[in-house]
Design an enzyme around this catalytic site. Structure first.
Site, PDB file in Angstrom:
ATOM      1  N   LYS A  43       1.071  -1.224   0.025  1.00  0.00           N
ATOM      2  CA  LYS A  43      -0.191   0.294   0.331  1.00  0.00           C
ATOM      3  C   LYS A  43       0.927   1.120   0.494  1.00  0.00           C
ATOM      4  O   LYS A  43       0.611   2.332  -0.635  1.00  0.00           O
ATOM      5  CB  LYS A  43      -0.982   0.465   0.906  1.00  0.00           C
ATOM      6  N   GLU A  76       0.588   6.998  -6.157  1.00  0.00           N
ATOM      7  CA  GLU A  76      -0.391   7.617  -6.911  1.00  0.00           C
ATOM      8  C   GLU A  76      -0.002   9.174  -6.984  1.00  0.00           C
ATOM      9  O   GLU A  76      -0.587  10.314  -7.446  1.00  0.00           O
ATOM     10  CB  GLU A  76      -1.455   7.928  -5.617  1.00  0.00           C
TER      11      GLU A  76
END
Length: 301
Positions: free
Chosen positions: A173, A180
């Site tokens: 993550k 991102e």
């Protein structure tokens, strides 16, 4: 399946609600009485302390943590370990540093408590769309938790999976969030270039909509950018100040530790830092140096 949810902020509350809609029994704890009341309004149970929450759950217990990373997670894990029994399971669905998760797992192992780290993506859209979950933990333990993950995910067999042992979920993550950063920076820079070509009078929302279908740069982030541009083309009322949750920093640190070149992610993080400096000493010194060696003019404040 019955489980306890610790942390009923926006994301935790939405996850609890999705689980309830999927037929699970959820009892939640949050320091906020309003948050607990909100869960009750959706058909869940509530407890006003961690002790009460643990006592309300049948053994072996499953508890899902959705609390801020760092000290709050550390303190919550320690408090729970004083209350849980061998065979109980703790799932950290927040954004903990994977190194912290390894430490939490070691503490849990000493007491015979299962620990699972679950990197969770989906934000405010997760309630309707489902959550993407990167799960780290013992394979047998994760298999026993499948009904939970399958309910929270966009589909039983998509959007989630066990990626490896304890620590790997939050590590994955972390890198996800680093990527991102780079994607967001690229979209922001591209649309800024388009906006500054004033003589063409480009409609940025229209262009974004064109790119959403068939283009190699189409993505959910592009959809969000296009929606934002449709609502507020000039970004009126928004300060040019970009915060970071910390995972971009962790990703860059990991790249350094692993000797991996990651210039795009690193520069996107640096741009976030730069956005917060409304009185840049760096730029003032640069202007001064140009004047010193070349006699270039300095713009006064």
């Amino acid at each position: 399946m019955q489980l306890g949810m610790i942390g009923l902020g926006k994301m935790g509350a939405n996850m609890a609600q999705r689980l309830l809609q999927g037929g699970h029994q959820v009892t939640g704890f949050d320091p906020s009485a309003d948050a607990r009341k909100n869960l009750e309004g959706h058909g869940g149970g509530s407890a006003d302390s961690l002790k009460a929450l643990v006592q309300a759950l049948p053994a072996p217990r499953v508890l899902w943590l959705m609390v801020p990373s760092g000290k709050i997670t550390d303190d919550t894990v320690d408090a729970l370990l004083a209350l849980l029994d061998k065979g109980d399971t703790m799932i950290d669905g927040g954004n903990s540093n994977y190194k912290d998760s390894l430490g939490h797992a070691a503490k849990c192992k000493d007491k015979g408590v299962n620990y699972v780290d679950c990197g969770t993506s989906g934000g405010v859209w997760g309630l309707a769309e489902g959550y993407s979950m990167m799960v780290g933990g013992d394979e047998q333990v994760v298999d026993g938790l499948k009904p939970i993950f399958e309910t929270l995910a966009p589909g039983k067999d998509k959007g989630w999976g066990r990626v490896g042992p304890v620590g790997s979920g939050h590590f994955t993550k972390m890198v996800h969030n680093g990527i991102e950063y780079g994607l967001m920076q690229a979209y922001a820079e591209g649309f800024s270039i388009l906006k500054h070509k004033e003589e063409f009078g480009l409609d940025l929302a229209q262009i974004g909509n064109i790119w959403r279908d068939g283009s190699v740069v189409r993505s959910w982030l592009l959809e969000l950018a296009t929606d934002a541009l449709s609502k507020n083309p000039e970004m009126d009322g928004i300060a040019p100040y970009v915060v970071d949750s910390g995972e971009g920093r962790w990703t860059v640190n990991a790249a350094l530790e692993l000797n991996v070149s990651a210039p795009v992610i690193t520069l996107s993080l640096m741009e976030r830092f730069r956005s917060r400096d409304d009185d840049s000493f760096t730029d003032k010194l640069l202007a001064s140096l140009r004047n010193e060696f070349g006699g270039h003019a300095i713009k006064k404040e």
